[in-house]
Every structure is written in structure tokens, then in C-alpha cells.
Design an enzyme around this catalytic site. Sequence first.
Site, short mmCIF file in Angstrom:
data_model
loop_
_atom_site.label_atom_id
_atom_site.label_comp_id
_atom_site.label_asym_id
_atom_site.label_seq_id
_atom_site.Cartn_x
_atom_site.Cartn_y
_atom_site.Cartn_z
N ASN A 1 2.21 -4.41 -5.84
CA ASN A 1 2.24 -5.74 -5.22
C ASN A 1 3.57 -6.42 -5.51
O ASN A 1 3.96 -6.59 -6.67
CB ASN A 1 1.09 -6.58 -5.75
CG ASN A 1 -0.26 -6.02 -5.35
OD1 ASN A 1 -0.79 -6.35 -4.29
ND2 ASN A 1 -0.82 -5.14 -6.18
N ARG B 1 -4.83 -5.21 -13.00
CA ARG B 1 -3.54 -5.74 -12.54
C ARG B 1 -2.59 -5.76 -13.72
O ARG B 1 -2.79 -6.46 -14.70
CB ARG B 1 -3.72 -7.14 -11.97
CG ARG B 1 -2.43 -7.94 -11.76
CD ARG B 1 -1.44 -7.26 -10.80
NE ARG B 1 -2.02 -6.95 -9.52
CZ ARG B 1 -2.11 -7.83 -8.51
NH1 ARG B 1 -1.67 -9.06 -8.67
NH2 ARG B 1 -2.63 -7.45 -7.35
N ARG C 1 -15.28 -3.63 -4.34
CA ARG C 1 -13.97 -4.26 -4.57
C ARG C 1 -13.99 -5.11 -5.84
O ARG C 1 -14.91 -5.89 -6.06
CB ARG C 1 -13.60 -5.13 -3.37
CG ARG C 1 -13.55 -4.37 -2.06
CD ARG C 1 -13.53 -5.32 -0.88
NE ARG C 1 -14.74 -6.16 -0.85
CZ ARG C 1 -14.90 -7.20 -0.04
NH1 ARG C 1 -13.92 -7.55 0.79
NH2 ARG C 1 -16.02 -7.89 -0.06
N ASP D 1 -1.52 -2.21 -9.43
CA ASP D 1 -2.97 -2.09 -9.50
C ASP D 1 -3.31 -0.68 -9.95
O ASP D 1 -2.84 0.30 -9.35
CB ASP D 1 -3.61 -2.39 -8.15
CG ASP D 1 -3.55 -3.87 -7.79
OD1 ASP D 1 -3.20 -4.67 -8.68
OD2 ASP D 1 -3.85 -4.22 -6.64
N LYS E 1 -8.34 1.52 3.78
CA LYS E 1 -7.65 0.23 3.65
C LYS E 1 -6.71 0.00 4.83
O LYS E 1 -5.99 0.91 5.24
CB LYS E 1 -6.75 0.21 2.40
CG LYS E 1 -7.40 0.44 1.08
CD LYS E 1 -6.31 0.43 0.00
CE LYS E 1 -6.88 0.64 -1.38
NZ LYS E 1 -5.80 0.60 -2.41
N LYS F 1 0.83 -1.21 0.00
CA LYS F 1 0.00 0.00 0.00
C LYS F 1 0.87 1.26 0.00
O LYS F 1 0.68 2.18 -0.80
CB LYS F 1 -0.92 0.00 1.23
CG LYS F 1 -1.75 -1.26 1.43
CD LYS F 1 -2.72 -1.52 0.31
CE LYS F 1 -3.70 -2.64 0.64
NZ LYS F 1 -3.09 -3.97 0.80
N GLU G 1 -1.90 0.38 -5.88
CA GLU G 1 -1.03 -0.50 -5.09
C GLU G 1 0.14 -0.96 -5.95
O GLU G 1 0.06 -0.98 -7.18
CB GLU G 1 -1.80 -1.75 -4.58
CG GLU G 1 -2.85 -1.45 -3.54
CD GLU G 1 -3.48 -2.70 -2.94
OE1 GLU G 1 -2.91 -3.81 -3.12
OE2 GLU G 1 -4.52 -2.59 -2.30
N ARG H 1 -10.14 -6.52 -13.16
CA ARG H 1 -10.97 -7.26 -12.19
C ARG H 1 -12.21 -6.43 -11.92
O ARG H 1 -12.15 -5.40 -11.25
CB ARG H 1 -10.15 -7.56 -10.95
CG ARG H 1 -8.96 -8.47 -11.25
CD ARG H 1 -7.90 -8.43 -10.20
NE ARG H 1 -7.29 -7.11 -10.10
CZ ARG H 1 -6.42 -6.77 -9.15
NH1 ARG H 1 -6.04 -7.65 -8.25
NH2 ARG H 1 -5.93 -5.55 -9.13
#
Length: 315
Positions: free
Chosen positions: A282, A209, A232, A272, A159, A124, A280, A224
Site C-alpha cells: 500500500n 499491516r 476480510r 499487508d 480481488k 495489488k 499487498e 486486523r
Amino acid sequence: MKIAFIADPLASFKTYKDSTFAMMEAAAARGHTLYALEPRQLFARDGRVLAEATAIGLTGQRDDWYVPGDTAVHDLAAFDAVVMRKDPPFDDEYLYATHLMSLAERHGARCFNRGQAIRDHNEKLAILQYPDFIAPTLVSRDMAALRAFVTEHGDAILKPLDSMGGDGIFRLTPTDPNLGSVLEVMTGRGTRTLMVQRYLPEIVDGDKRILLIDGVPVDYCLARIPLAGETRGNLAAGGRGVARPLTANDRRIAEAIGPRLAAQGLLLVGLDVIGDCMTEINVTSPTCFREIMDQTGLDVAGMFIAAIEKHCLAS
């Protein structure tokens, strides 16, 4: 090459969608020998990092997908490559595992991603290094400041800093009757730091993603798309994954930060992006390989193993 995968228990793999399994398949197809272990099987003795690892063979089946071979103790530096694929949460035990990886790297272990790089990039908080590419964002444990941010922007996403798969995410507005309670619970009454971001309505078109392999973006992302009535888009939260070519803006973000991330020891990264904003970075166990591969035919797992081969041959 001998490739060791540090991962969750093999019995927990959902092979039809598991990116680590896709990596293993690609590695086996290229003639590499596979080993598997969990973080709990890492240990240090007399300054060396050792691992109780099991050799595995793939059966080509989706259910009984592997055959375990011998389990033995190996020096982590004796593997040609070590691939960290343990899913979050990034708790103390995860942190200790990355420290052991860093110690092993000093003795010649090749870890992907590198232990220090994983520690340096909270998934994050890492976006704060790239303010030109993110939505308005506040990181704080101060409930008054968090409430003021929600009031300022009118619609916001709250978050936790250590979760995955959409766990613990709330969409908040100033008139939400539960706003105070949510902030109290989520911050532990001001003792736990959170992130709050302006809500991005483009989420209805998908939380994308974008995969980076050795700093270079894969040509397709996975959008997504949330279920109706859901905020979400995470697949773990019921989102639907649709592979799409990168947009010009997706590529602009990826190409701007990809080389910087790779230079820090991050061979595989999942960005993301919602709309035009990165949300984000990841680095622990980026996923979505299988969905992109199945929908486009692009051999993402093969690309990743090829990148490992390149780094191992160069060192």
C-alpha cells in the site's frame, strides 16, 4: 516547515482513527505550519503546478478539530513538503494528480510519496515484483484461466485491482454455484483484469499491516482480525485491530524489500501480510497509525514527520 496535505475533505475525517490527522498532530507539535487541499484544487498553468490550499490550525478537540485560516493559491514547490494522503480508488483523477505532483517535483517540490512511485506501484500488482514472498497468484481477465486457478488451488481470493478496504473481494471454491456469475460480473465478461490468490487460512489470526518509514519497519504491526464468518480482516469491513510485535518473518520481508521501495521514492509504505505471505503493498494512503499508537505508545506519526524533516533538510 510548511507542510501541505493532499487529502479527502477535512470534514470527513474520523479523528479517533485517522492516520492523516495523527500526522497533522505530530507535525503541529513539532512547530510546522499545516495546509490542506483536495486533489481537485491542484492545477497547472504555464508549466507550474499550483494549489488552492487552506492554512489550518488544530484545536485539540476530536470533533471541531481544526480552524481554517486563509485560502490562497500557492506554487506546490513553495511548500517544504507535500504529503499525498488521498484515499483510493486509484481512478483517472487520482492518476492526473500524481502527474501534476511529478511536474511539481521537477520544479523542486518535495512530495511524499513521489508521484512516479505511486504510479509505479499498483497496490495489488506491486507484490509481483517480489515472488519469493507471495502466495500463488494469477492476474488475468480470462475467465477460463481464473476458473482453472480456483480449481487448482481449491480455495481462492478474487480481488479487483483498484479498490481498498476489502471492497469487491470474493472467496471462491470450485463447487461454489455462483463461481461463473462472479467471474462474469467481476471481469465484465472478460474485459476487466483481476487478481486471484490462493486462500490463506492464517487470515483467522489477522491480516497484518506492517508500516515502513523510509524503508525501515515500525516495530509493531496491526493484525486486523476478521469478524466471525467473514473472510476480510480490513478494518473498513469490520475487522478488529490488534497491535503486535513483528515476527521474525514479518521483519525478514520488510527488511528485504523496504530499502528497495524507499529508493524508488516511497517514504511511507504499508505491507499487508497474512501468515508468511505478503498480499499487498500500500502506497497511496497507508493507515493504522492511530491503532498502533494507542495500543503501544509508539509515536508512529512522529517517526513519519521526523523522516520528512530529514529528507527536506538533506535536499
